[in-house]
Design a protein around this motif. Structure first.
Motif, short mmCIF file in Angstrom:
data_model
loop_
_atom_site.label_atom_id
_atom_site.label_comp_id
_atom_site.label_asym_id
_atom_site.label_seq_id
_atom_site.Cartn_x
_atom_site.Cartn_y
_atom_site.Cartn_z
N TYR A 35 0.83 -1.20 0.00
CA TYR A 35 0.00 0.00 0.00
C TYR A 35 0.87 1.26 0.00
O TYR A 35 0.48 2.28 -0.56
CB TYR A 35 -0.95 -0.01 1.19
CG TYR A 35 -2.00 1.07 1.12
CD1 TYR A 35 -3.02 1.00 0.18
CD2 TYR A 35 -1.97 2.15 1.98
CE1 TYR A 35 -3.98 1.99 0.09
CE2 TYR A 35 -2.93 3.14 1.90
CZ TYR A 35 -3.93 3.06 0.96
OH TYR A 35 -4.88 4.05 0.88
N HIS A 53 -6.81 -2.52 0.60
CA HIS A 53 -6.29 -2.08 1.89
C HIS A 53 -7.39 -2.04 2.94
O HIS A 53 -7.21 -2.53 4.07
CB HIS A 53 -5.62 -0.71 1.76
CG HIS A 53 -4.95 -0.23 2.99
ND1 HIS A 53 -3.81 -0.80 3.48
CD2 HIS A 53 -5.28 0.77 3.84
CE1 HIS A 53 -3.45 -0.17 4.59
NE2 HIS A 53 -4.33 0.79 4.82
N GLU A 54 -8.55 -1.48 2.57
CA GLU A 54 -9.68 -1.43 3.51
C GLU A 54 -10.16 -2.81 3.90
O GLU A 54 -10.62 -3.03 5.02
CB GLU A 54 -10.83 -0.63 2.88
CG GLU A 54 -10.56 0.85 2.79
CD GLU A 54 -11.63 1.61 2.01
OE1 GLU A 54 -12.73 1.05 1.81
OE2 GLU A 54 -11.35 2.75 1.62
N GLY A 56 -8.21 -5.30 4.25
CA GLY A 56 -7.12 -5.97 4.94
C GLY A 56 -6.34 -6.93 4.08
O GLY A 56 -5.62 -7.79 4.58
N ARG A 57 -6.43 -6.78 2.76
CA ARG A 57 -5.76 -7.71 1.84
C ARG A 57 -4.51 -7.12 1.21
O ARG A 57 -3.83 -7.80 0.47
CB ARG A 57 -6.74 -8.14 0.76
CG ARG A 57 -7.95 -8.83 1.40
CD ARG A 57 -8.73 -9.62 0.49
NE ARG A 57 -7.92 -10.68 -0.07
CZ ARG A 57 -8.37 -11.57 -0.92
NH1 ARG A 57 -9.63 -11.53 -1.26
NH2 ARG A 57 -7.59 -12.47 -1.41
N LEU A 59 -1.24 -4.76 2.53
CA LEU A 59 -0.60 -4.08 3.67
C LEU A 59 0.31 -2.99 3.19
O LEU A 59 0.81 -2.97 2.14
CB LEU A 59 0.16 -5.10 4.51
CG LEU A 59 -0.68 -6.26 5.02
CD1 LEU A 59 0.20 -7.26 5.75
CD2 LEU A 59 -1.78 -5.77 5.92
#
Length: 59
Positions: A35, A53-54, A56-57, A59
């Protein structure tokens, strides 16, 4: 290095790949992004980065 990848297509079908990924034709290079690399990609890719990113996949 031999890598095995499995990805899902938009229709839900999976695609397998075995072997080394190499750039060719219109792809000049390959790179793994986090990210923090968001500023290096196109506007549409930033939208994908944000969604991953939102979730959680990414970082």
């Amino acid at each position: 290095m031999d890598r095995s990848l499995r990805s899902a297509a938009a229709d839900g079908q999976a695609a397998d790949h075995r072997g080394e990924l190499t750039p060719s034709r219109e792809i000049a290079e390959k790179a793994w992004f986090a990210y923090a690399d968001r500023g290096r990609v196109s506007a549409v890719d930033r939208m994908v980065f944000d969604a991953l990113h939102e979730a959680g996949r990414l970082l």
